[in-house]
Enzyme design. Structure first.
Site, short mmCIF file in Angstrom:
data_model
loop_
_atom_site.label_atom_id
_atom_site.label_comp_id
_atom_site.label_asym_id
_atom_site.label_seq_id
_atom_site.Cartn_x
_atom_site.Cartn_y
_atom_site.Cartn_z
N GLU A 119 -7.37 0.26 -14.67
CA GLU A 119 -7.79 -0.26 -13.35
C GLU A 119 -8.59 0.79 -12.57
O GLU A 119 -9.64 0.48 -12.01
CB GLU A 119 -6.55 -0.66 -12.53
CG GLU A 119 -5.99 -2.01 -12.86
CD GLU A 119 -6.76 -3.14 -12.21
OE1 GLU A 119 -7.28 -2.97 -11.09
OE2 GLU A 119 -6.85 -4.22 -12.82
N SER B 238 -11.90 -16.87 -22.78
CA SER B 238 -10.85 -17.43 -21.93
C SER B 238 -10.95 -18.94 -21.93
O SER B 238 -12.00 -19.52 -22.25
CB SER B 238 -10.97 -16.89 -20.50
OG SER B 238 -12.01 -17.54 -19.81
N ALA C 214 -5.86 -14.52 -5.58
CA ALA C 214 -4.86 -14.95 -4.61
C ALA C 214 -3.89 -13.83 -4.22
O ALA C 214 -2.95 -14.05 -3.46
CB ALA C 214 -4.06 -16.14 -5.16
N HIS D 214 0.82 -1.22 0.00
CA HIS D 214 0.00 0.00 0.00
C HIS D 214 0.85 1.27 0.00
O HIS D 214 0.34 2.36 0.22
CB HIS D 214 -0.98 0.02 1.17
CG HIS D 214 -2.11 -0.96 1.01
ND1 HIS D 214 -3.36 -0.59 0.61
CD2 HIS D 214 -2.15 -2.31 1.19
CE1 HIS D 214 -4.14 -1.66 0.55
NE2 HIS D 214 -3.43 -2.71 0.89
N ASP E 24 1.86 -3.29 -9.49
CA ASP E 24 1.65 -4.60 -10.10
C ASP E 24 2.06 -4.62 -11.57
O ASP E 24 2.76 -5.53 -12.01
CB ASP E 24 0.18 -5.01 -9.94
CG ASP E 24 -0.22 -5.22 -8.49
OD1 ASP E 24 0.68 -5.27 -7.63
OD2 ASP E 24 -1.42 -5.32 -8.22
N SER F 61 -1.85 -10.77 -8.51
CA SER F 61 -2.06 -9.83 -9.61
C SER F 61 -2.43 -10.52 -10.92
O SER F 61 -1.88 -10.20 -11.97
CB SER F 61 -0.81 -8.97 -9.80
OG SER F 61 -1.12 -7.79 -10.50
N SER F 62 -3.39 -11.41 -10.85
CA SER F 62 -3.86 -12.07 -12.07
C SER F 62 -4.47 -11.07 -13.04
O SER F 62 -4.33 -11.21 -14.26
CB SER F 62 -4.87 -13.16 -11.72
OG SER F 62 -5.97 -12.63 -11.00
#
Length: 388
Positions: free
Chosen positions: A166, A73, A129, A40, A178, A132-133
């Site tokens: 984002e 996908s 998870a 952060h 990321d 950073s997918s």
């Protein structure tokens, strides 16, 4: 990045051809990331130390002669999605498609005319998870579109464009860490990023060479940056900076905390204290990796987790249990990684204790009634690239 096996690359291209009728113009890959330390701090114009990992999103892409975009996908229940580049607006996309479509929208905001395209996406970055997918998808897509359209964007431009996607399209108030790790990673190194000016220094980080393994413990507690917890932490940091009269919390030093405690309410002060001390821990970690190596950063990882748990309050029982159990069974340092409220922990572990840590964490989760976690090693890998 670790070379993609030819069968895997052929499978993506072959699937694309069978679905869309002809071969793709190319295949691009962008890795997920683990943040070694510095949580952060990015949107506070501070310091972070992530690295790209050997798990990645791959996209096969072919440009079209119209404005139609077709997306599919290889996983999940969302089938073929069709839309138009001319109708994209924040909130107009759902599921995983909001990440590639957000990139198209952000490029449009830069004045670039992106044609329609067909895209097949495959990824082995675990979803939700904290690895950073989503940014892996965005970085693979922007690399592909940059190459295919001849836009000529540099890495810094692509970092800022994906951040805009984002922030303004997806609605997640994230910083630049990321995508910087995904685009600028290097095998055997961590990416020391100054989030104020985007300057990067590659810091040697090869756990295996030091007799260590970095384990990721995916708690299976899914998280999302586009929710209130992340946004409220960012808001607290902005309030803290305003009250303290600084541009960003990057400008507050350890020695300023005593004065800050008298100016801020207790919750805002704790948020500020985490950012200030976390920036200091990043700098200490860089120094120790440079001079002494990975075996000397364990206590800094531990202190980072305690700060996130107690001051920033973004941990959860599963993350705390993963960290505590790892440390009790041989890890030299452990912390949650990512935005928090779920996701993954990391445990820097001597190679000889790897199985002990794995087994102990699985047993502890079962005893607590938690979902069985995934525990797996990651290694620092190279950044995004064209594969074919």
């Amino acid at each position: 990045m670790t070379a993609t096996p030819a069968p895997a690359l052929s499978a993506v291209s072959g699937q694309f051809e069978s679905i869309f009728g002809s071969a793709p113009d190319g295949v691009w890959q962008a890795p997920g990331r683990v943040n070694l330390i510095g949580e952060h701090t990015d949107y506070n114009e501070g310091f972070v130390l992530p690295f790209a990992i050997d798990k990645a999103a791959k996209v096969a892409v072919r440009l079209r002669g119209d404005s139609c975009v077709r997306l599919l996908s290889t996983f999940g229940k969302q089938g073929l999605v069709e839309t138009e580049t001319t109708t994209l607006a924040p909130g107009s996309a759902k599921g995983w498609t909001k990440y590639p479509l957000g990139v198209v929208w952000a490029l449009g905001q830069l004045g670039l005319d992106v044609p329609g395209f067909d895209l097949l996406m495959d990824s082995d970055v675990p979803l939700g998870a904290g690895l950073s997918s989503s940014h892996a998808i965005e970085c693979a897509v922007i690399m592909a579109l940059n190459d295919l359209t001849g836009a000529g964007l540099g890495l810094e431009d692509m970092v800022l464009a994906t951040q805009r996607a984002e922030n303004d399209f997806v609605g997640a108030p994230t910083g630049i860490m990321d995508q910087s790790a995904s685009l600028r990673g290097s095998k055997g190194h961590a990416v020391f990023l100054d989030c104020r000016n985007q300057s990067v220094q590659l810091i040697p980080f090869d756990p295996r060479e030091a007799g260590l393994v970095l384990l990721v413990i995916d708690t299976k507690v899914s998280h999302s940056h586009a929710d209130g917890g992340y946004a409220s932490r960012r808001e607290s940091c902005e309030v803290g900076a305003q009250v303290l009269g600084v541009t960003a919390l990057r400008d507050v030093g350890i020695g300023d905390l005593e004065e800050a405690s008298g100016l801020l309410d207790s919750a805002t002060f704790r948020r500020v204290r985490h950012i200030v001390t976390e920036n200091d821990r990043v700098l200490q970690t860089v120094e120790r990796l440079t001079t002494d190596g990975p075996a000397h950063i364990g206590l800094l990882l531990d202190a980072s987790h305690a700060s996130m748990r107690d001051d920033f309050e973004i941990s959860c029982p599963e993350l705390d249990l993963a960290v505590e159990t790892s440390r009790a069974h041989g890890a030299i340092g452990a912390r949650m990684t990512g935005g928090g409220f779920g996701g993954s922990a990391i445990a820097l572990t001597p190679v000889g204790h790897e199985q002990e840590v794995r087994d102990a964490v699985v047993r502890a989760f079962a005893a607590a009634g938690f979902t069985t976690p995934d525990v797996f090693p990651v290694t620092p890998a190279a950044g995004a690239a064209r594969l074919a």
